[in-house]
Scaffold this motif. Structure first.
Motif, PDB file in Angstrom:
ATOM      1  N   GLU A   1      -6.430 -13.603 -47.394  1.00 48.42           N
ATOM      2  CA  GLU A   1      -6.688 -14.251 -46.347  1.00 48.42           C
ATOM      3  C   GLU A   1      -8.387 -14.352 -46.078  1.00 48.42           C
ATOM      4  O   GLU A   1      -8.934 -15.300 -45.495  1.00 48.42           O
ATOM      5  CB  GLU A   1      -6.066 -13.671 -45.148  1.00 48.42           C
ATOM      6  CG  GLU A   1      -4.290 -13.996 -45.425  1.00 48.42           C
ATOM      7  CD  GLU A   1      -4.145 -15.503 -45.188  1.00 48.42           C
ATOM      8  OE1 GLU A   1      -4.782 -16.036 -44.607  1.00 48.42           O
ATOM      9  OE2 GLU A   1      -2.738 -15.807 -45.480  1.00 48.42           O
ATOM     10  N   THR A   2      -8.959 -13.029 -46.268  1.00 47.31           N
ATOM     11  CA  THR A   2     -10.217 -12.852 -45.933  1.00 47.31           C
ATOM     12  C   THR A   2     -11.118 -12.765 -47.081  1.00 47.31           C
ATOM     13  O   THR A   2     -10.921 -12.739 -48.309  1.00 47.31           O
ATOM     14  CB  THR A   2     -10.374 -11.347 -44.935  1.00 47.31           C
ATOM     15  OG1 THR A   2     -10.111 -10.316 -46.110  1.00 47.31           O
ATOM     16  CG2 THR A   2      -9.437 -11.300 -44.002  1.00 47.31           C
ATOM     17  N   VAL A   3     -12.547 -12.672 -46.640  1.00 45.93           N
ATOM     18  CA  VAL A   3     -13.614 -12.543 -47.447  1.00 45.93           C
ATOM     19  C   VAL A   3     -13.141 -11.283 -48.485  1.00 45.93           C
ATOM     20  O   VAL A   3     -13.486 -11.472 -49.578  1.00 45.93           O
ATOM     21  CB  VAL A   3     -14.965 -12.651 -46.889  1.00 45.93           C
ATOM     22  CG1 VAL A   3     -16.069 -12.250 -47.793  1.00 45.93           C
ATOM     23  CG2 VAL A   3     -15.349 -13.992 -46.389  1.00 45.93           C
ATOM     24  N   ASP A   4     -12.956 -10.165 -47.625  1.00 51.60           N
ATOM     25  CA  ASP A   4     -12.706  -8.727 -48.585  1.00 51.60           C
ATOM     26  C   ASP A   4     -11.638  -9.156 -49.619  1.00 51.60           C
ATOM     27  O   ASP A   4     -11.639  -8.640 -50.582  1.00 51.60           O
ATOM     28  CB  ASP A   4     -12.333  -7.832 -47.572  1.00 51.60           C
ATOM     29  CG  ASP A   4     -13.767  -7.239 -46.751  1.00 51.60           C
ATOM     30  OD1 ASP A   4     -14.780  -7.543 -47.224  1.00 51.60           O
ATOM     31  OD2 ASP A   4     -13.324  -6.667 -45.794  1.00 51.60           O
ATOM     32  N   ASP A   5     -10.489  -9.807 -49.060  1.00 51.01           N
ATOM     33  CA  ASP A   5      -9.377 -10.172 -50.099  1.00 51.01           C
ATOM     34  C   ASP A   5      -9.807 -10.722 -51.260  1.00 51.01           C
ATOM     35  O   ASP A   5      -9.449 -10.417 -52.208  1.00 51.01           O
ATOM     36  CB  ASP A   5      -8.154 -10.867 -49.140  1.00 51.01           C
ATOM     37  CG  ASP A   5      -7.362 -10.098 -48.181  1.00 51.01           C
ATOM     38  OD1 ASP A   5      -7.603  -8.837 -48.283  1.00 51.01           O
ATOM     39  OD2 ASP A   5      -7.056 -10.608 -47.308  1.00 51.01           O
TER      40      ASP A   5
ATOM     41  N   ALA B   1      -8.686 -18.393 -58.233  1.00 52.08           N
ATOM     42  CA  ALA B   1      -8.781 -17.792 -57.080  1.00 52.08           C
ATOM     43  C   ALA B   1      -9.751 -18.187 -56.192  1.00 52.08           C
ATOM     44  O   ALA B   1      -9.814 -18.286 -55.029  1.00 52.08           O
ATOM     45  CB  ALA B   1      -9.117 -16.190 -57.388  1.00 52.08           C
ATOM     46  N   LEU B   2     -11.203 -18.560 -56.975  1.00 49.97           N
ATOM     47  CA  LEU B   2     -12.265 -18.815 -56.225  1.00 49.97           C
ATOM     48  C   LEU B   2     -11.805 -20.482 -55.537  1.00 49.97           C
ATOM     49  O   LEU B   2     -12.210 -20.712 -54.442  1.00 49.97           O
ATOM     50  CB  LEU B   2     -13.278 -19.325 -56.892  1.00 49.97           C
ATOM     51  CG  LEU B   2     -13.985 -18.058 -57.327  1.00 49.97           C
ATOM     52  CD1 LEU B   2     -15.100 -18.024 -58.423  1.00 49.97           C
ATOM     53  CD2 LEU B   2     -14.763 -17.462 -56.331  1.00 49.97           C
ATOM     54  N   ASN B   3     -10.989 -21.193 -56.040  1.00 50.40           N
ATOM     55  CA  ASN B   3     -10.659 -22.643 -55.590  1.00 50.40           C
ATOM     56  C   ASN B   3      -9.540 -22.137 -54.384  1.00 50.40           C
ATOM     57  O   ASN B   3      -9.537 -23.185 -53.356  1.00 50.40           O
ATOM     58  CB  ASN B   3      -9.918 -23.553 -56.594  1.00 50.40           C
ATOM     59  CG  ASN B   3     -10.917 -23.958 -57.617  1.00 50.40           C
ATOM     60  OD1 ASN B   3     -12.168 -24.537 -57.379  1.00 50.40           O
ATOM     61  ND2 ASN B   3     -10.404 -24.301 -59.069  1.00 50.40           N
TER      62      ASN B   3
ATOM     63  N   LYS C   1     -11.776 -21.470 -51.481  1.00 49.29           N
ATOM     64  CA  LYS C   1     -12.405 -22.424 -50.940  1.00 49.29           C
ATOM     65  C   LYS C   1     -11.724 -23.185 -50.013  1.00 49.29           C
ATOM     66  O   LYS C   1     -11.890 -23.945 -49.076  1.00 49.29           O
ATOM     67  CB  LYS C   1     -13.125 -23.473 -52.097  1.00 49.29           C
ATOM     68  CG  LYS C   1     -14.011 -24.413 -51.505  1.00 49.29           C
ATOM     69  CD  LYS C   1     -14.720 -25.306 -52.472  1.00 49.29           C
ATOM     70  CE  LYS C   1     -15.720 -26.500 -51.911  1.00 49.29           C
ATOM     71  NZ  LYS C   1     -16.447 -27.105 -53.004  1.00 49.29           N
ATOM     72  N   GLU C   2     -10.480 -23.435 -50.358  1.00 52.08           N
ATOM     73  CA  GLU C   2      -9.464 -24.073 -49.540  1.00 52.08           C
ATOM     74  C   GLU C   2      -9.044 -23.231 -48.147  1.00 52.08           C
ATOM     75  O   GLU C   2      -8.636 -23.974 -47.184  1.00 52.08           O
ATOM     76  CB  GLU C   2      -8.034 -24.396 -50.428  1.00 52.08           C
ATOM     77  CG  GLU C   2      -8.065 -25.542 -51.609  1.00 52.08           C
ATOM     78  CD  GLU C   2      -6.867 -25.394 -52.498  1.00 52.08           C
ATOM     79  OE1 GLU C   2      -6.052 -24.794 -51.906  1.00 52.08           O
ATOM     80  OE2 GLU C   2      -6.870 -26.100 -53.417  1.00 52.08           O
ATOM     81  N   LYS C   3      -9.014 -22.134 -48.022  1.00 54.22           N
ATOM     82  CA  LYS C   3      -8.424 -21.221 -47.272  1.00 54.22           C
ATOM     83  C   LYS C   3      -9.558 -20.776 -46.320  1.00 54.22           C
ATOM     84  O   LYS C   3      -9.205 -20.550 -44.972  1.00 54.22           O
ATOM     85  CB  LYS C   3      -7.638 -20.102 -47.724  1.00 54.22           C
ATOM     86  CG  LYS C   3      -6.974 -19.127 -46.805  1.00 54.22           C
ATOM     87  CD  LYS C   3      -5.862 -18.215 -47.312  1.00 54.22           C
ATOM     88  CE  LYS C   3      -4.639 -19.053 -47.740  1.00 54.22           C
ATOM     89  NZ  LYS C   3      -3.362 -18.353 -48.060  1.00 54.22           N
ATOM     90  N   LEU C   4     -10.818 -20.305 -46.900  1.00 55.29           N
ATOM     91  CA  LEU C   4     -11.679 -19.958 -45.939  1.00 55.29           C
ATOM     92  C   LEU C   4     -12.640 -20.924 -44.992  1.00 55.29           C
ATOM     93  O   LEU C   4     -12.606 -21.916 -45.873  1.00 55.29           O
ATOM     94  CB  LEU C   4     -12.851 -18.773 -46.906  1.00 55.29           C
ATOM     95  CG  LEU C   4     -11.919 -17.726 -47.582  1.00 55.29           C
ATOM     96  CD1 LEU C   4     -12.997 -16.877 -48.630  1.00 55.29           C
ATOM     97  CD2 LEU C   4     -11.659 -16.652 -46.509  1.00 55.29           C
TER      98      LEU C   4
ATOM     99  N   VAL D   1     -20.484 -16.941 -47.851  1.00 54.11           N
ATOM    100  CA  VAL D   1     -20.745 -15.588 -48.025  1.00 54.11           C
ATOM    101  C   VAL D   1     -20.132 -14.837 -49.204  1.00 54.11           C
ATOM    102  O   VAL D   1     -20.641 -14.084 -49.794  1.00 54.11           O
ATOM    103  CB  VAL D   1     -19.845 -14.963 -46.585  1.00 54.11           C
ATOM    104  CG1 VAL D   1     -20.079 -13.348 -46.843  1.00 54.11           C
ATOM    105  CG2 VAL D   1     -20.961 -15.213 -45.623  1.00 54.11           C
ATOM    106  N   LEU D   2     -19.099 -15.248 -49.483  1.00 53.13           N
ATOM    107  CA  LEU D   2     -18.145 -14.781 -50.542  1.00 53.13           C
ATOM    108  C   LEU D   2     -18.851 -15.174 -51.861  1.00 53.13           C
ATOM    109  O   LEU D   2     -19.021 -14.175 -52.655  1.00 53.13           O
ATOM    110  CB  LEU D   2     -16.748 -15.430 -50.689  1.00 53.13           C
ATOM    111  CG  LEU D   2     -15.798 -15.061 -51.955  1.00 53.13           C
ATOM    112  CD1 LEU D   2     -15.322 -13.463 -51.832  1.00 53.13           C
ATOM    113  CD2 LEU D   2     -14.691 -16.038 -52.137  1.00 53.13           C
ATOM    114  N   THR D   3     -19.613 -16.332 -52.023  1.00 48.08           N
ATOM    115  CA  THR D   3     -20.078 -16.531 -53.322  1.00 48.08           C
ATOM    116  C   THR D   3     -21.584 -16.402 -53.782  1.00 48.08           C
ATOM    117  O   THR D   3     -21.784 -16.391 -54.792  1.00 48.08           O
ATOM    118  CB  THR D   3     -19.849 -18.072 -53.696  1.00 48.08           C
ATOM    119  OG1 THR D   3     -20.487 -18.885 -52.428  1.00 48.08           O
ATOM    120  CG2 THR D   3     -18.371 -18.660 -53.723  1.00 48.08           C
TER     121      THR D   3
END
Length: 231
Positions: free
Chosen positions: A71-75, A97-99, A102-105, A112-114
């Motif tokens: 759910e989160t950036v940490d996850d 996982a990255l796709n 992108k859909e969820k965050l 921030v993640l990438t």
């Protein structure tokens, strides 16, 4: 010799020999394993924290099951880091996982993640996502891609009209080299200057977007830190 008896308050009590007390020590499985068989010491240790293994649908190999409910950036940061650390074609799962991220965050959280939270750059993230999309959309089967993400991306980046030719010439195979694909592209695009310009512009655009994302994140952090003084 029979036990000696003593009179105590009108009762006869037999002096029984004292029982020895033993200290129960915790068993060390790793120590027992190494003492029983020296070869067993070379076996991997099993931890309760290790993720369970599942069969990967693409490669047929055993891989660690991904954590649920990301759910989160940490996850997503933890999950992508775990997948990236694995060998073989884990870059496909990493791209997936990255796709999903992108859909969820939210857009800002995804940037921030990438740009900050991954063990690779934003441009690499884009390539991994493109590879995963190509597999999931049926453009290429996963087992036909090279085991190196940089070479796999060269196949994925072929134009639609080039893919049937590449397949006919035997380039769509795990054994294909990056040099072979680059030479194929040059042969297919000998006078396509417009295409070359577009490729160059797309690379520059991706670079600028990545830079802007990092700048936006830094600006947001500074504004948050400065509060009212940010104006």
């Amino acid at each position: 010799m029979p036990p000696r008896k003593e009179a105590m308050a009108g009762l006869e009590v037999a002096n029984k020999p004292r029982r020895r007390s033993f200290k129960v020590e915790e068993f060390d499985p790793e120590k027992i394993k190494s003492e029983i068989n020296p070869f067993a010491a070379k076996l991997p240790s099993v931890s309760k924290q290790d993720a369970p293994l599942v069969i990967d649908n693409d490669s047929g190999a055993e891989v660690a099951a991904p954590p649920k409910d990301l759910e989160t950036v940490d996850d997503f940061s933890d999950e992508v880091g775990r997948l990236w650390g694995n060998a073989g074609r884990a870059f496909i799962e990493t791209g997936r996982a990255l796709n999903r991220a992108k859909e969820k965050l939210a857009h800002g959280d995804f940037m921030v993640l990438t740009s900050q939270r991954l063990p690779f750059s934003h441009n690499i993230a884009d390539r991994l996502m493109a590879i995963a999309r190509a597999v999931d959309e049926g453009i290429y089967p996963a087992d036909a891609l090279p085991p190196n993400y940089t070479v796999a991306y060269q196949l994925v980046s072929l134009y639609e009209h080039e893919r049937p030719v590449a397949l006919k010439e035997g380039l769509v195979t795990p054994a294909v080299t990056r040099r072979a694909i680059e030479e194929f592209k040059k042969r297919m695009r000998p006078h396509d200057e417009e295409a070359d310009i577009r490729v160059r512009d797309k690379k520059r655009l991706a670079s600028l977007i990545g830079q802007r994302a990092r700048i936006d994140v830094e600006i947001a952090e500074l504004k948050k830190r400065l509060g009212d003084d940010a104006a």
